[in-house]
Design a protein around this motif. Structure first.
Motif, PDB file in Angstrom:
ATOM      1  N   GLY A  44       2.437   8.962  -6.673  1.00 51.31           N
ATOM      2  CA  GLY A  44       3.000  10.310  -6.633  1.00 51.31           C
ATOM      3  C   GLY A  44       4.086  10.547  -7.662  1.00 51.31           C
ATOM      4  O   GLY A  44       4.375  11.693  -8.006  1.00 51.31           O
ATOM      5  N   LEU A  45       4.675   9.495  -8.163  1.00 54.46           N
ATOM      6  CA  LEU A  45       5.777   9.625  -9.123  1.00 54.46           C
ATOM      7  C   LEU A  45       5.364   9.380 -10.570  1.00 54.46           C
ATOM      8  O   LEU A  45       6.226   9.298 -11.441  1.00 54.46           O
ATOM      9  N   LEU A  46       4.080   9.274 -10.856  1.00 53.39           N
ATOM     10  CA  LEU A  46       3.646   8.934 -12.218  1.00 53.39           C
ATOM     11  C   LEU A  46       3.968  10.008 -13.245  1.00 53.39           C
ATOM     12  O   LEU A  46       3.778   9.780 -14.438  1.00 53.39           O
ATOM     13  N   GLY A  47       4.457  11.129 -12.827  1.00 53.25           N
ATOM     14  CA  GLY A  47       4.898  12.146 -13.785  1.00 53.25           C
ATOM     15  C   GLY A  47       6.178  11.734 -14.493  1.00 53.25           C
ATOM     16  O   GLY A  47       6.533  12.292 -15.534  1.00 53.25           O
ATOM     17  N   ARG A  48       6.867  10.779 -13.954  1.00 53.17           N
ATOM     18  CA  ARG A  48       8.093  10.266 -14.569  1.00 53.17           C
ATOM     19  C   ARG A  48       7.751   9.009 -15.367  1.00 53.17           C
ATOM     20  O   ARG A  48       6.929   8.204 -14.945  1.00 53.17           O
ATOM     21  N   ALA A  99       2.744  -6.968 -10.102  1.00 52.67           N
ATOM     22  CA  ALA A  99       3.338  -8.307 -10.023  1.00 52.67           C
ATOM     23  C   ALA A  99       3.648  -8.683  -8.568  1.00 52.67           C
ATOM     24  O   ALA A  99       3.458  -9.838  -8.167  1.00 52.67           O
ATOM     25  N   LEU A 100       4.091  -7.707  -7.781  1.00 54.45           N
ATOM     26  CA  LEU A 100       4.390  -7.978  -6.374  1.00 54.45           C
ATOM     27  C   LEU A 100       3.121  -8.290  -5.581  1.00 54.45           C
ATOM     28  O   LEU A 100       3.139  -9.139  -4.679  1.00 54.45           O
ATOM     29  N   VAL A 101       2.026  -7.618  -5.903  1.00 56.97           N
ATOM     30  CA  VAL A 101       0.757  -7.922  -5.231  1.00 56.97           C
ATOM     31  C   VAL A 101       0.320  -9.339  -5.592  1.00 56.97           C
ATOM     32  O   VAL A 101      -0.154 -10.096  -4.729  1.00 56.97           O
ATOM     33  N   LEU A 102       0.483  -9.721  -6.855  1.00 53.74           N
ATOM     34  CA  LEU A 102       0.163 -11.098  -7.249  1.00 53.74           C
ATOM     35  C   LEU A 102       1.051 -12.100  -6.506  1.00 53.74           C
ATOM     36  O   LEU A 102       0.586 -13.157  -6.068  1.00 53.74           O
ATOM     37  N   LEU A 103       2.315 -11.758  -6.369  1.00 54.02           N
ATOM     38  CA  LEU A 103       3.244 -12.629  -5.658  1.00 54.02           C
ATOM     39  C   LEU A 103       2.883 -12.727  -4.169  1.00 54.02           C
ATOM     40  O   LEU A 103       3.035 -13.788  -3.552  1.00 54.02           O
ATOM     41  N   ALA A 114       0.829  -1.204   0.000  1.00 57.10           N
ATOM     42  CA  ALA A 114       0.000   0.000   0.000  1.00 57.10           C
ATOM     43  C   ALA A 114       0.862   1.251   0.000  1.00 57.10           C
ATOM     44  O   ALA A 114       0.594   2.208  -0.745  1.00 57.10           O
ATOM     45  N   VAL A 115       1.906   1.250   0.812  1.00 58.07           N
ATOM     46  CA  VAL A 115       2.835   2.390   0.829  1.00 58.07           C
ATOM     47  C   VAL A 115       3.513   2.525  -0.530  1.00 58.07           C
ATOM     48  O   VAL A 115       3.655   3.636  -1.069  1.00 58.07           O
ATOM     49  N   GLY A 116       3.910   1.401  -1.110  1.00 58.51           N
ATOM     50  CA  GLY A 116       4.523   1.436  -2.440  1.00 58.51           C
ATOM     51  C   GLY A 116       3.580   1.986  -3.495  1.00 58.51           C
ATOM     52  O   GLY A 116       3.989   2.745  -4.386  1.00 58.51           O
ATOM     53  N   ALA A 117       2.301   1.638  -3.410  1.00 60.72           N
ATOM     54  CA  ALA A 117       1.329   2.148  -4.375  1.00 60.72           C
ATOM     55  C   ALA A 117       1.175   3.665  -4.254  1.00 60.72           C
ATOM     56  O   ALA A 117       1.079   4.370  -5.266  1.00 60.72           O
ATOM     57  N   TYR A 147       6.221   1.832 -15.319  1.00 65.00           N
ATOM     58  CA  TYR A 147       6.751   0.472 -15.258  1.00 65.00           C
ATOM     59  C   TYR A 147       6.856  -0.006 -13.806  1.00 65.00           C
ATOM     60  O   TYR A 147       6.645  -1.182 -13.522  1.00 65.00           O
ATOM     61  N   ALA A 148       7.156   0.920 -12.900  1.00 55.61           N
ATOM     62  CA  ALA A 148       7.177   0.569 -11.478  1.00 55.61           C
ATOM     63  C   ALA A 148       5.782   0.161 -11.008  1.00 55.61           C
ATOM     64  O   ALA A 148       5.642  -0.735 -10.169  1.00 55.61           O
ATOM     65  N   GLY A 149       4.745   0.811 -11.544  1.00 56.10           N
ATOM     66  CA  GLY A 149       3.384   0.410 -11.219  1.00 56.10           C
ATOM     67  C   GLY A 149       3.080  -0.995 -11.694  1.00 56.10           C
ATOM     68  O   GLY A 149       2.370  -1.750 -11.021  1.00 56.10           O
TER      69      GLY A 149
END
Length: 159
Positions: A108-112, A124-128, A100-103, A117-119
């Motif tokens: 906040g960084l989607l301007g980059r 994938a990490l949530v699936l894992l 949740a913190v990562g999301a 790709y980090a999203g």
């Protein structure tokens, strides 16, 4: 005292046509800059296919809203995980809060450009994390599908 308004048409004069018309005040549909070539076609330079004023911001807002909603769902999943878990309850709770913190950070960084790709990596990490508890797998599948749709919308409005 009576007469046509200062900025209105005079009776009997031709009315300017609507958007993209041949009238003297013809403007492009998007309101963008008009070509100033010898032909004077009046078409916008680089037309916006989506019709949005700022398609980049619209795509960024859609992605951020999706990740924000995912963070909310992950935080709200903590209590059911804690109550229903048998073996890996603590690990699943920690994973849920960390994701949740990562999301929120990625939203906040989607301007980059790399943050999109980090999203995807976050999905994938949530699936894992679904290996720790089945509810995280359900959240991961749901939001991976939504994230795929967000990528599709982003591609359509930015093309």
């Amino acid at each position: 005292m009576s007469g046509p308004p200062a900025d209105g048409p005079v009776r009997g004069s031709p009315e300017p046509k609507g958007r993209g018309g041949e009238g003297a005040d013809a403007r492009p549909a998007g309101g963008g800059p008009v070509e100033s070539g010898p032909a004077g076609s009046g078409r916008p330079v680089g037309p916006r296919r989506s019709g949005l004023r700022n398609p980049v911001a619209a795509a960024r807002g859609l992605g951020a809203a999706t990740l924000g909603l995912e963070a909310l769902v992950l935080v709200l999943a903590v209590q059911p995980i804690r109550v229903l878990s048998a073996g890996f309850g603590t690990a699943a709770v920690v994973a849920s809060v960390a994701l949740a913190v990562g999301a929120i950070v990625v939203a906040g960084l989607l301007g980059r450009a790399w943050a999109w790709y980090a999203g995807t990596v976050l999905q994938a990490l949530v699936l894992l994390a679904g290996l720790l508890h089945w509810s995280l797998l359900a959240v991961g599948v749901l939001f991976a599908l939504v994230w795929g749709y967000v990528w599709h919308v982003r591609r359509v409005i930015l093309s």
